[in-house]
Scaffold this motif. Structure first.
Motif, mmCIF file in Angstrom:
data_model
loop_
_atom_site.group_PDB
_atom_site.id
_atom_site.type_symbol
_atom_site.label_atom_id
_atom_site.label_comp_id
_atom_site.label_asym_id
_atom_site.label_seq_id
_atom_site.Cartn_x
_atom_site.Cartn_y
_atom_site.Cartn_z
ATOM 1 N N VAL A 194 0.682 -1.255 -0.052
ATOM 2 C CA VAL A 194 -0.073 0.025 -0.026
ATOM 3 C C VAL A 194 0.874 1.259 0.063
ATOM 4 C CG1 VAL A 194 -1.905 1.318 1.221
ATOM 5 C CG2 VAL A 194 -1.916 -1.015 1.112
ATOM 6 N N ALA A 195 1.906 1.518 0.856
ATOM 7 C CA ALA A 195 2.737 2.373 1.002
ATOM 8 C C ALA A 195 3.341 2.457 -0.382
ATOM 9 C CB ALA A 195 3.919 2.215 2.150
ATOM 10 N N ARG A 196 3.873 1.462 -1.086
ATOM 11 C CA ARG A 196 4.673 1.505 -2.321
ATOM 12 C C ARG A 196 3.895 2.030 -3.431
ATOM 13 N NH1 ARG A 196 6.867 -3.621 -0.569
ATOM 14 N NH2 ARG A 196 5.400 -4.437 -1.968
ATOM 15 N N GLU A 197 2.569 1.646 -3.307
ATOM 16 C CA GLU A 197 1.460 2.412 -4.279
ATOM 17 C C GLU A 197 1.293 3.814 -4.103
ATOM 18 O OE1 GLU A 197 -1.107 2.740 -7.609
ATOM 19 O OE2 GLU A 197 0.434 1.163 -7.097
ATOM 20 N N MET A 198 1.075 4.171 -2.654
ATOM 21 C CA MET A 198 0.846 5.620 -2.519
ATOM 22 C C MET A 198 2.026 6.184 -3.143
ATOM 23 S SD MET A 198 -0.633 5.053 1.309
ATOM 24 C CE MET A 198 -0.698 6.787 1.767
ATOM 25 N N THR A 199 3.273 6.029 -2.656
ATOM 26 C CA THR A 199 4.265 6.770 -3.101
ATOM 27 C C THR A 199 4.628 6.821 -4.753
ATOM 28 O OG1 THR A 199 5.629 6.003 -0.952
ATOM 29 C CG2 THR A 199 7.032 6.676 -3.045
ATOM 30 N N GLU A 248 4.538 10.395 -6.443
ATOM 31 C CA GLU A 248 5.464 10.702 -7.455
ATOM 32 C C GLU A 248 5.030 11.210 -8.831
ATOM 33 O OE1 GLU A 248 8.045 7.633 -7.035
ATOM 34 O OE2 GLU A 248 9.168 8.348 -5.198
ATOM 35 N N LYS A 249 3.997 10.310 -9.164
ATOM 36 C CA LYS A 249 3.549 10.602 -10.628
ATOM 37 C C LYS A 249 2.537 11.977 -10.744
ATOM 38 C CE LYS A 249 0.486 8.530 -13.991
ATOM 39 N NZ LYS A 249 -0.724 7.778 -14.566
ATOM 40 N N HIS A 250 1.984 12.100 -9.667
ATOM 41 C CA HIS A 250 1.044 13.284 -9.884
ATOM 42 C C HIS A 250 1.762 14.420 -9.240
ATOM 43 C CE1 HIS A 250 -2.367 10.882 -11.486
ATOM 44 N NE2 HIS A 250 -2.184 10.005 -10.639
ATOM 45 N N LEU A 251 2.219 14.472 -8.184
ATOM 46 C CA LEU A 251 2.833 15.861 -7.556
ATOM 47 C C LEU A 251 4.381 15.998 -7.906
ATOM 48 C CD1 LEU A 251 0.924 15.468 -4.277
ATOM 49 C CD2 LEU A 251 0.147 16.780 -6.259
ATOM 50 N N LYS A 296 -6.575 13.794 -4.183
ATOM 51 C CA LYS A 296 -6.897 13.309 -5.598
ATOM 52 C C LYS A 296 -5.633 12.450 -6.232
ATOM 53 C CE LYS A 296 -7.629 15.337 -10.059
ATOM 54 N NZ LYS A 296 -7.676 16.746 -10.782
ATOM 55 N N ALA A 297 -4.309 12.537 -5.783
ATOM 56 C CA ALA A 297 -3.625 11.840 -6.301
ATOM 57 C C ALA A 297 -3.543 10.357 -5.842
ATOM 58 C CB ALA A 297 -1.860 12.385 -5.948
ATOM 59 N N LEU A 298 -3.987 10.283 -4.696
ATOM 60 C CA LEU A 298 -4.015 8.720 -4.070
ATOM 61 C C LEU A 298 -5.446 8.051 -4.477
ATOM 62 C CD1 LEU A 298 -2.719 9.555 -0.480
ATOM 63 C CD2 LEU A 298 -1.778 8.433 -2.433
ATOM 64 N N GLY A 299 -6.412 8.973 -4.966
ATOM 65 C CA GLY A 299 -7.419 8.389 -5.476
ATOM 66 C C GLY A 299 -8.214 7.139 -4.519
ATOM 67 N N ARG A 324 -8.223 1.374 0.818
ATOM 68 C CA ARG A 324 -7.018 0.770 1.833
ATOM 69 C C ARG A 324 -6.497 1.731 2.954
ATOM 70 N NH1 ARG A 324 -4.140 -2.730 -1.676
ATOM 71 N NH2 ARG A 324 -3.252 -3.791 0.301
ATOM 72 N N VAL A 325 -6.645 2.908 2.751
ATOM 73 C CA VAL A 325 -6.144 3.728 3.606
ATOM 74 C C VAL A 325 -7.215 4.547 4.779
ATOM 75 C CG1 VAL A 325 -4.718 5.856 4.063
ATOM 76 C CG2 VAL A 325 -4.228 4.452 1.989
ATOM 77 N N HIS A 326 -7.153 4.016 5.929
ATOM 78 C CA HIS A 326 -7.940 4.195 7.021
ATOM 79 C C HIS A 326 -7.656 5.836 7.471
ATOM 80 C CE1 HIS A 326 -10.937 4.310 10.147
ATOM 81 N NE2 HIS A 326 -9.977 4.917 10.800
ATOM 82 N N ALA A 327 -6.415 6.140 7.554
ATOM 83 C CA ALA A 327 -6.086 7.434 8.110
ATOM 84 C C ALA A 327 -4.620 8.126 7.527
ATOM 85 C CB ALA A 327 -5.883 7.475 9.576
ATOM 86 N N LEU A 328 -4.669 9.187 7.265
ATOM 87 C CA LEU A 328 -3.531 9.969 6.615
ATOM 88 C C LEU A 328 -3.220 11.244 7.232
ATOM 89 C CD1 LEU A 328 -1.101 10.078 4.525
ATOM 90 C CD2 LEU A 328 -2.656 10.845 2.879
ATOM 91 N N ALA A 329 -2.098 11.226 8.129
ATOM 92 C CA ALA A 329 -1.873 12.527 8.502
ATOM 93 C C ALA A 329 -0.888 13.166 7.613
ATOM 94 C CB ALA A 329 -1.111 12.436 9.862
#
Length: 95
Positions: free
Chosen positions: A9-14, A18-21, A73-76, A82-87
């Motif tokens: 999940v972290a690898r996909e987020m990264t 990287e692609k969008h921002l 938006k980038a994480l879609g 898959r992600v419950h919380a993101l600080a």
């Protein structure tokens, strides 16, 4: 880039960030284990809670909320499935 080895999940987020921002700096940390017993914690040890520190020129002129919207938006679909919380801490270059 400061990217720690992490799960899928972290690898996909990264990859999406990287692609969008096109970040100049990025740090993504899996804090899931710190939330054991709390809502959204996955008993199977899966990734669910994250902390993101990111610097991107895409944030220039954006409010804090605007920056967070760009990240979401980038994480879609990851934010819904898959992600419950993101600080997060977001910065533009030079801040």
């Amino acid at each position: 880039m400061n990217i720690s080895p992490m799960g899928p999940v972290a690898r996909e987020m990264t990859a999406r960030l990287e692609k969008h921002l096109a970040p100049a700096r990025i740090e993504l940390r899996d804090d899931s284990e710190q939330h054991r017993g709390h809502g959204g914690y996955r008993e199977d040890g899966g990734e669910s809670h994250f902390f993101l520190r990111i610097e991107s020129a895409a944030f220039t002129g954006q409010s804090r909320v605007g920056r967070q919207r760009l990240v979401y938006k980038a994480l879609g679909d990851l934010m819904h499935e898959r992600v419950h919380a993101l600080a997060m801490e977001t910065r533009a270059p030079g801040e």
